[in-house]
Design a protein around this motif. Structure first.
Motif, mmCIF file in Angstrom:
data_model
loop_
_atom_site.group_PDB
_atom_site.id
_atom_site.type_symbol
_atom_site.label_atom_id
_atom_site.label_comp_id
_atom_site.label_asym_id
_atom_site.label_seq_id
_atom_site.Cartn_x
_atom_site.Cartn_y
_atom_site.Cartn_z
ATOM 1 N N GLY A 9 9.381 -10.864 17.216
ATOM 2 C CA GLY A 9 10.716 -10.386 17.532
ATOM 3 C C GLY A 9 10.724 -9.518 18.777
ATOM 4 N N VAL A 10 11.815 -8.792 18.940
ATOM 5 C CA VAL A 10 12.022 -7.962 20.131
ATOM 6 C C VAL A 10 12.193 -6.515 19.708
ATOM 7 N N ALA A 11 11.415 -5.641 20.336
ATOM 8 C CA ALA A 11 11.582 -4.207 20.144
ATOM 9 C C ALA A 11 12.361 -3.654 21.327
ATOM 10 N N ILE A 12 13.414 -2.920 21.043
ATOM 11 C CA ILE A 12 14.215 -2.290 22.093
ATOM 12 C C ILE A 12 14.074 -0.785 21.926
ATOM 13 N N ARG A 20 21.589 -0.926 23.116
ATOM 14 C CA ARG A 20 22.427 -1.423 22.025
ATOM 15 C C ARG A 20 23.107 -2.732 22.427
ATOM 16 N N ALA A 21 23.606 -2.806 23.660
ATOM 17 C CA ALA A 21 24.287 -4.016 24.119
ATOM 18 C C ALA A 21 23.334 -5.210 24.128
ATOM 19 N N ILE A 22 22.088 -4.986 24.543
ATOM 20 C CA ILE A 22 21.104 -6.070 24.529
ATOM 21 C C ILE A 22 20.865 -6.544 23.108
ATOM 22 N N ALA A 23 20.688 -5.604 22.184
ATOM 23 C CA ALA A 23 20.443 -5.964 20.785
ATOM 24 C C ALA A 23 21.589 -6.799 20.224
ATOM 25 N N GLU A 24 22.810 -6.355 20.464
ATOM 26 C CA GLU A 24 23.961 -7.080 19.939
ATOM 27 C C GLU A 24 24.121 -8.438 20.610
ATOM 28 N N GLY A 25 23.804 -8.497 21.901
ATOM 29 C CA GLY A 25 23.922 -9.760 22.615
ATOM 30 C C GLY A 25 22.934 -10.800 22.136
ATOM 31 N N LEU A 26 21.695 -10.402 21.869
ATOM 32 C CA LEU A 26 20.685 -11.346 21.394
ATOM 33 C C LEU A 26 21.078 -11.943 20.047
ATOM 34 N N VAL A 27 21.644 -11.111 19.197
ATOM 35 C CA VAL A 27 22.069 -11.601 17.882
ATOM 36 C C VAL A 27 23.317 -12.474 18.024
ATOM 37 N N VAL A 39 15.234 -1.732 16.924
ATOM 38 C CA VAL A 39 15.790 -0.778 17.885
ATOM 39 C C VAL A 39 15.371 0.622 17.500
ATOM 40 N N THR A 40 15.042 1.428 18.491
ATOM 41 C CA THR A 40 14.641 2.799 18.215
ATOM 42 C C THR A 40 15.573 3.772 18.933
ATOM 43 N N ARG A 41 15.751 4.905 18.286
ATOM 44 C CA ARG A 41 16.519 5.988 18.873
ATOM 45 C C ARG A 41 16.105 7.272 18.176
ATOM 46 N N ARG A 42 16.036 8.355 18.939
ATOM 47 C CA ARG A 42 15.595 9.619 18.365
ATOM 48 C C ARG A 42 16.493 10.032 17.212
ATOM 49 N N HIS A 43 17.800 9.903 17.413
ATOM 50 C CA HIS A 43 18.759 10.230 16.360
ATOM 51 C C HIS A 43 19.286 8.922 15.765
ATOM 52 N N THR A 44 18.633 8.463 14.724
ATOM 53 C CA THR A 44 18.952 7.143 14.176
ATOM 54 C C THR A 44 20.334 7.080 13.541
ATOM 55 N N GLU A 45 20.898 8.228 13.210
ATOM 56 C CA GLU A 45 22.231 8.211 12.606
ATOM 57 C C GLU A 45 23.273 7.674 13.583
ATOM 58 N N ARG A 46 22.962 7.718 14.874
ATOM 59 C CA ARG A 46 23.905 7.225 15.877
ATOM 60 C C ARG A 46 23.928 5.701 15.948
ATOM 61 N N PRO A 62 5.979 3.538 18.513
ATOM 62 C CA PRO A 62 4.744 2.771 18.309
ATOM 63 C C PRO A 62 4.869 1.746 17.186
ATOM 64 N N GLY A 63 5.589 2.083 16.138
ATOM 65 C CA GLY A 63 5.772 1.145 15.042
ATOM 66 C C GLY A 63 6.547 -0.084 15.482
ATOM 67 N N ALA A 64 7.564 0.102 16.305
ATOM 68 C CA ALA A 64 8.346 -1.026 16.803
ATOM 69 C C ALA A 64 7.498 -1.911 17.711
ATOM 70 N N VAL A 65 6.653 -1.283 18.532
ATOM 71 C CA VAL A 65 5.760 -2.042 19.406
ATOM 72 C C VAL A 65 4.783 -2.872 18.578
ATOM 73 N N ALA A 66 4.238 -2.270 17.529
ATOM 74 C CA ALA A 66 3.282 -2.983 16.681
ATOM 75 C C ALA A 66 3.924 -4.173 15.979
ATOM 76 N N ALA A 67 5.219 -4.104 15.728
ATOM 77 C CA ALA A 67 5.903 -5.157 14.971
ATOM 78 C C ALA A 67 6.371 -6.326 15.820
ATOM 79 N N CYS A 68 6.370 -6.165 17.155
ATOM 80 C CA CYS A 68 6.985 -7.172 18.020
ATOM 81 C C CYS A 68 6.089 -7.538 19.189
#
Length: 274
Positions: A9-12, A20-27, A39-46, A62-68
């Motif tokens: 997959g793709v890690a953003i 966010r726009a890239i993530a939504e566009g790919l889907v 997708v990663t963000r420091r404040h995930t609630e956003r 690092p976890g997202a990189v390992a997964a993709c």
């Protein structure tokens, strides 16, 4: 290491506006399922709404990189070095493709953090990527043409792509990424003009937006120069030429050009490097 289904997959990294726009566009394009986009963000609630829609959301780079296998770095320029240092130990040159959409950061600057063998591609999409209407410029080193082809295929699913020399990536930022705002300002101005001549704001906005869309399509789909299309709606002593000349007297073209060139200069200085 056994790879899960989502490992390809793709890690953003950095789910701000463009990430966010890239993530939504790919889907939206159907090229990836939400669960294949991390997708990663420091404040995930956003980005909680993305998690609710099935995207893999975390603050663990690092976890997202390992997964993709494909990693898109979409953080702000001032955060790039710290993110690269964080993920560098987890980047495998034999597996990972690193894509940077960070304004002003050269491939050489990125390579200093991740090593000499990692395939790196610079990409400059715009926020219309969420609607699959982005103009994305791409650049890579000659040794990684294969990686460039893979990234071009990825972004063709969400709009048009153009491969350029790396030296043109900063100008591409001004013309394509900042350009969205410039053209939207023109749409807003047309809307305001429509209101002044009698239309309701909602009507004026709809009319201005659709007219802008149609004008752009005439150039894009027919490959004709804008002036040729302008000539087709301009008649002697007509209302179109009167309006065009007034805009030029007021500096419309000059201001637009100056805005693009000023943004290009600013984009050059956004990434200071380590």
């Amino acid at each position: 290491m056994r790879q899960s289904k989502s490992s390809a997959g793709v890690a953003i990294l950095g789910a701000g506006n463009i990430g966010r726009a890239i993530a939504e566009g790919l889907v939206a394009a159907g090229s990836h399922a939400p669960a294949e986009v991390h997708v990663t963000r420091r404040h995930t609630e956003r980005v909680a709404d993305l998690a609710e829609r099935g995207f893999r959301v975390s603050s663990d780079n690092p976890g997202a990189v390992a997964a993709c296998d494909t990693v898109i770095v979409a953080v702000q320029p001032q955060a790039l070095d710290s993110v690269l240092m964080e993920i560098a130990p987890h980047v495998d040159a034999g597996r990972h493709l690193l894509v940077s959409v960070v304004s002003g950061a050269s491939i050489a600057a990125i390579r200093r953090h991740v090593g000499p063998d990692v395939a790196i591609v610079r990409a400059m999409p715009n926020t219309a990527v969420a609607l699959r209407e982005s103009m994305t410029c791409l650049a890579a080193e000659r040794a990684h043409v294969g990686a460039l082809d893979r990234v071009a295929e990825l972004f063709r699913a969400v709009g048009a792509t153009l491969v350029v020399e790396e030296e043109h990536m900063v100008p591409a930022t001004a013309l394509c990424a900042c350009g969205v705002a410039f053209f939207l300002r023109a749409v807003r101005a047309a809307c305001q003009g429509g209101i002044e001549i009698g239309f309701h704001p909602d009507e004026a906005l709809r009319m201005a937006a659709q007219t802008a869309l149609g004008a752009a399509a005439l150039v894009r789909d027919q490959g004709r120069h804008p002036e040729r299309e302008i000539d087709s709606v301009t008649t002697p002593r007509g209302c179109t030429i009167a309006g065009l000349n007034e805009m030029e007297h007021r500096g419309f073209s000059s201001a637009f050009i100056k805005g693009i060139t000023t943004s290009a200069v600013k984009a050059e200085s956004l990434y200071a490097g380590d």
